[in-house]
Design an enzyme around this catalytic site. Structure first.
Site, PDB file in Angstrom:
ATOM      1  N   HIS A  47      -6.674  -7.747  -7.513  1.00 21.47           N
ATOM      2  CA  HIS A  47      -6.662  -6.699  -6.543  1.00 21.47           C
ATOM      3  C   HIS A  47      -6.137  -5.367  -6.935  1.00 21.47           C
ATOM      4  CE1 HIS A  47      -3.005  -8.110  -6.076  1.00 21.47           C
ATOM      5  NE2 HIS A  47      -2.666  -7.288  -5.255  1.00 21.47           N
ATOM      6  N   ASP A  48      -5.348  -5.235  -7.895  1.00 21.39           N
ATOM      7  CA  ASP A  48      -4.682  -4.099  -8.551  1.00 21.39           C
ATOM      8  C   ASP A  48      -5.354  -3.452  -9.653  1.00 21.39           C
ATOM      9  OD1 ASP A  48      -2.520  -3.930  -6.768  1.00 21.39           O
ATOM     10  OD2 ASP A  48      -1.409  -5.408  -7.842  1.00 21.39           O
TER      11      ASP A  48
ATOM     12  N   HIS B  94      10.422  -6.369  -0.990  1.00 18.33           N
ATOM     13  CA  HIS B  94      10.656  -5.604   0.139  1.00 18.33           C
ATOM     14  C   HIS B  94      10.041  -6.083   1.492  1.00 18.33           C
ATOM     15  CE1 HIS B  94       7.213  -4.502  -2.472  1.00 18.33           C
ATOM     16  NE2 HIS B  94       6.430  -4.812  -1.466  1.00 18.33           N
TER      17      HIS B  94
ATOM     18  N   ARG C   2      -7.411   1.758  -5.331  1.00 21.44           N
ATOM     19  CA  ARG C   2      -7.740   0.424  -5.681  1.00 21.44           C
ATOM     20  C   ARG C   2      -8.732  -0.241  -4.684  1.00 21.44           C
ATOM     21  NH1 ARG C   2      -1.627  -1.798  -5.461  1.00 21.44           N
ATOM     22  NH2 ARG C   2      -1.667  -0.413  -3.876  1.00 21.44           N
TER      23      ARG C   2
ATOM     24  N   ASP D 277       5.853 -11.637  -5.695  1.00 13.95           N
ATOM     25  CA  ASP D 277       5.324 -10.258  -5.836  1.00 13.95           C
ATOM     26  C   ASP D 277       6.354  -9.337  -6.165  1.00 13.95           C
ATOM     27  OD1 ASP D 277       3.112  -8.269  -5.141  1.00 13.95           O
ATOM     28  OD2 ASP D 277       4.844  -7.570  -3.843  1.00 13.95           O
TER      29      ASP D 277
ATOM     30  N   GLU E 232       4.640 -12.348 -10.765  1.00 16.83           N
ATOM     31  CA  GLU E 232       3.778 -11.226 -10.924  1.00 16.83           C
ATOM     32  C   GLU E 232       4.632  -9.969 -11.633  1.00 16.83           C
ATOM     33  OE1 GLU E 232       1.782  -7.414  -9.289  1.00 16.83           O
ATOM     34  OE2 GLU E 232       3.595  -8.045  -8.342  1.00 16.83           O
TER      35      GLU E 232
ATOM     36  N   GLN F 195       7.697   0.615   2.619  1.00 18.69           N
ATOM     37  CA  GLN F 195       8.139  -0.652   2.091  1.00 18.69           C
ATOM     38  C   GLN F 195       9.618  -0.674   1.430  1.00 18.69           C
ATOM     39  OE1 GLN F 195       4.393  -0.195  -0.718  1.00 18.69           O
ATOM     40  NE2 GLN F 195       3.910  -2.292  -0.359  1.00 18.69           N
TER      41      GLN F 195
END
Ligand code: GLC
Ligand code: GLC
Length: 649
Positions: free
Chosen positions: A400-401, A194, A525, A294, A336, A262
């Site tokens: 980070h997630d 995106h 998060r 990503d 990812e 997004q």
């Protein structure tokens, strides 16, 4: 299902015809004979792959061949303008194509702003990264993005401009060159599912430009969205329910898998494939060694399917790979794909993603810490750890997630565990609701419709340090430190690149202040995205503090890893030593790794160990402590609580 690598002769011949027509138009755009020779050779090697992908995805397009030619012209342009330093890197990597499987590799990942303020500040943190032995650094998205909402940078407004608060593209290049000189490869996020709704393409689409509207999935009314939606997974049911967003400016519905700002790109449009290939090659030429793809599972859509992990995704990645090899062959892709284990593995191949997160191991490590039992992890690793040559894992404990319990239900069932009930238990455990839990995580995106939930929280908080400090319980603090070092010790020895989530090395605690920031409060998060903890960093050599114990413990694990060539590659074999608390695997038949996932002393029969080592009696040295073990038949081997051993005979 992956595209069939055994290409038919008909396709091969057709591709040669196409190439003989296109090459004479492309080669003259290059300036020197030397460049023409190199480029011709690379194109001849990779064109059939590129052609086949074009045929599959765009074969029905009325001007498929035009697009193919335009794409090759673009690739030639980036080949021609690839800086000398990056060309040197291509040569260097060609001489050592498996560089990323070395036992000397050690990864780290972080946000430029949180870790170092700016790119300039990042440069100043080089000694810190060297102190840890880092050789691979992944910087979270550092591009221009909408303010204040940008999903932690994952809504990109320009793939060519660095967020001015962080610095400039020229500064990024300076950092990349300096880090490279110190043996650190640079990894950037390629957020290619995106763009943000402020990207130039999106702005033009909003202004009514049909060419750019076709870059996205746009619908005049709810008919199509309503047909798609029942099959789609909601990624952020809390803060961004549904997968489509209405924009009154153009009276259209737009596909937005993640947040409303997004916008999913439409890869069924060959213009999008070419445009994004250009962005990718731009970043490769600016100094990226690896691009993290990503949200890769989502890039291809099809009505009546969940529009995740479809064959079209694999064609796109294979296509990107084929063209990248022509212009920037040193560039690698990292997948990812935080999806079912079977699908995670489908992206890992030399012609797709050479690297992949290992979310399977990640979730099993936390599962084993909660249950103190390792048989599910062992079973899953036996089924799913092995990879094709030329690829490797990025093993990690935190990112980070959020953490999703992405183990396979069939793996759980095979060892007598109900997957659904076990996920509920893990969610309760890690949010501290299960009696006796040591963890202090928080929920992420509880979906009442499906009962799904994920967990946020720093490594230290999930491993028990947050609570132990609050309770002033010194023993519990020590156990938390042991848990952190145990799971990192597995990640550092199991095979693949270990990935340190920056902050973990200092046992950073939950950053609860995000709750007071209205732009972040709805996304938990942020609790595990703390700013660089200066105070803790100052105490990193004080081994009597938890942060000092974790920092020095990790540092010494990393140093040991780099001295053990048996840890290269990813050939681990997993063993049942007849004690469910002990996780055991061997590497290169030389090194045996044992981890006790319980807070109690454990024993197992030495005969099982001798059977694994195919010996009658053996002397083993622990590479971590230097301690010697003489192991004879018919006795018991003892491990201390949370002990980790790297045993060499
Ligand atoms: C990725 C990122 C995540 C982001 C999402 C959308 O999975 O890791 O942080 O929210 O993609 O780009
Ligand atoms: C889902 C997606 C992943 C994304 C994450 C963000 O797990 O599969 O791509 O990063 O959600 O929470």
């Amino acid at each position: 299902m992956n595209p069939n690598p055994a290409r038919s002769n008909a396709v091969r011949e057709e591709s040669m015809v196409a190439l003989s027509r296109i090459l004479p138009r492309v080669l003259p755009t290059l300036a020197s004979d030397a460049d023409r020779a190199v480029f011709r050779e690379r194109v001849e090697t990779h064109f059939a792959d590129a052609f086949e992908m074009f045929l599959h995805l765009y074969g029905d397009h009325y001007d498929c061949h035009y697009h193919l030619e335009q794409t090759l012209l673009l690739v030639a342009e980036y080949f021609a303008t690839r800086p000398a330093t990056m060309r040197a890197r291509d040569t260097e990597r060609a001489g050592d194509p498996l560089w990323f499987t070395s036992h000397e590799m050690m990864g780290a990942v972080g946000y430029v702003d949180l870790f170092a303020g700016t790119l300039h500040g990042l440069h100043d943190r080089l000694p810190y990264l060297q102190e840890l032995g880092i050789t691979y650094l992944h910087l979270m998205p550092l591009f221009v993005a909408p303010q204040p909402h940008n999903d932690g940078g994952y809504a990109v407004s320009s793939f060519r401009e660095v967020d001015p608060d962080l610095g400039t593209m020229a500064e990024f290049e300076t950092v990349a060159t300096a880090f490279r000189a110190h043996g650190i490869a640079l990894v950037l996020d390629f957020v290619f599912n995106h763009t943000s709704d402020e990207h130039e393409w999106a702005r033009r689409a909003l202004a009514g430009d049909r060419h750019y509207q076709a870059y996205y999935h746009m619908f005049d009314d709810r008919t199509k969205p309503d047909e798609y939606e029942p099959f789609l997974r909601e990624i952020f049911p809390d803060q961004a329910p549904g997968s489509f967003t209405y924009r009154p400016e153009i009276d259209k519905w737009i596909w937005t898998t993640f947040n409303h700002f997004q916008w999913d790109l439409n890869y069924a449009n060959p213009d999008v494939f070419r445009a994004m290939l250009g962005e990718m090659l731009f970043l490769a030429n600016r100094g990226a060694d690896v691009l993290r793809l990503d949200a890769v599972p989502f890039v291809w859509k099809q009505l009546g399917t969940p529009s995740e992990n479809l064959p079209g995704v694999h064609w796109i990645i294979r296509g990107f790979n084929a063209f990248v090899r022509m212009a920037a062959p040193a560039l690698l892709f990292k997948s990812e794909a935080i999806v079912h284990p079977r699908d995670v593995k489908s992206y890992i191949a030399p012609g797709e993603c050479q690297l992949s997160y290992n979310p399977i191991l990640m979730s099993h490590l936390w599962d084993a810490l909660a249950t103190r039992e390792t048989f599910l992890m062992r079973h899953a690793m036996q089924q799913r750890f092995a990879l094709d040559p030329g690829t490797t894992w990025l093993n990690y404990v935190r990112s980070h997630d959020d953490i999703g319990w992405g183990f396979a239900d069939e793996d759980a069932a095979a060892v007598g565990i109900d997957g659904g009930a076990h996920r509920t238990f893990l969610n309760n455990f890690y949010t501290g609701q299960f009696p006796g839990s040591f963890a202090a995580g928080v929920p992420f995106n509880y979906n009442p419709r499906t009962g799904d939930m994920r967990v946020s929280g720093t490594t230290a908080a999930l491993a028990g340090l947050e609570r132990a400090l609050a309770d002033g319980d010194v023993d519990a603090q020590q156990q938390a430190v042991q848990r952190i070092l145990l799971i990192y010790g597995i990640v550092l020895s199991i095979g693949g690149i270990p990935l340190l989530y920056l902050g973990d090395e200092l046992a950073a605690l939950n950053a609860v202040a995000y709750r007071d920031d209205p732009t972040k409060a709805d996304d938990s998060r942020w609790i595990h995205r703390p700013a660089f903890p200066d105070g803790r960093a100052a105490r990193r050599h004080h081994v009597d503090t938890p942060e000092g114990a974790v920092f020095t413990g990790l540092q010494s694990l990393i140093q040991r890893r780099k001295m053990l060539p048996a840890l290269a590659g990813n050939d681990a074999r997993f063993h049942d030593l007849q004690n469910k608390h002990i996780f055991a695997f061997s590497r290169a038949r030389e090194l045996l790794v044992l981890g006790n996932f319980s807070e109690f002393r454990q024993t197992f029969p030495t005969n099982t160990l001798l059977a694994v080592l195919k010996a009658d009696d053996v002397r083993l040295t622990d590479q971590l402590s230097g301690r010697l073990y003489a192991v004879g038949a018919d006795s018991a081997f003892t491990m201390e609580p949370y002990e980790l051993l790297w045993l060499k005979s």
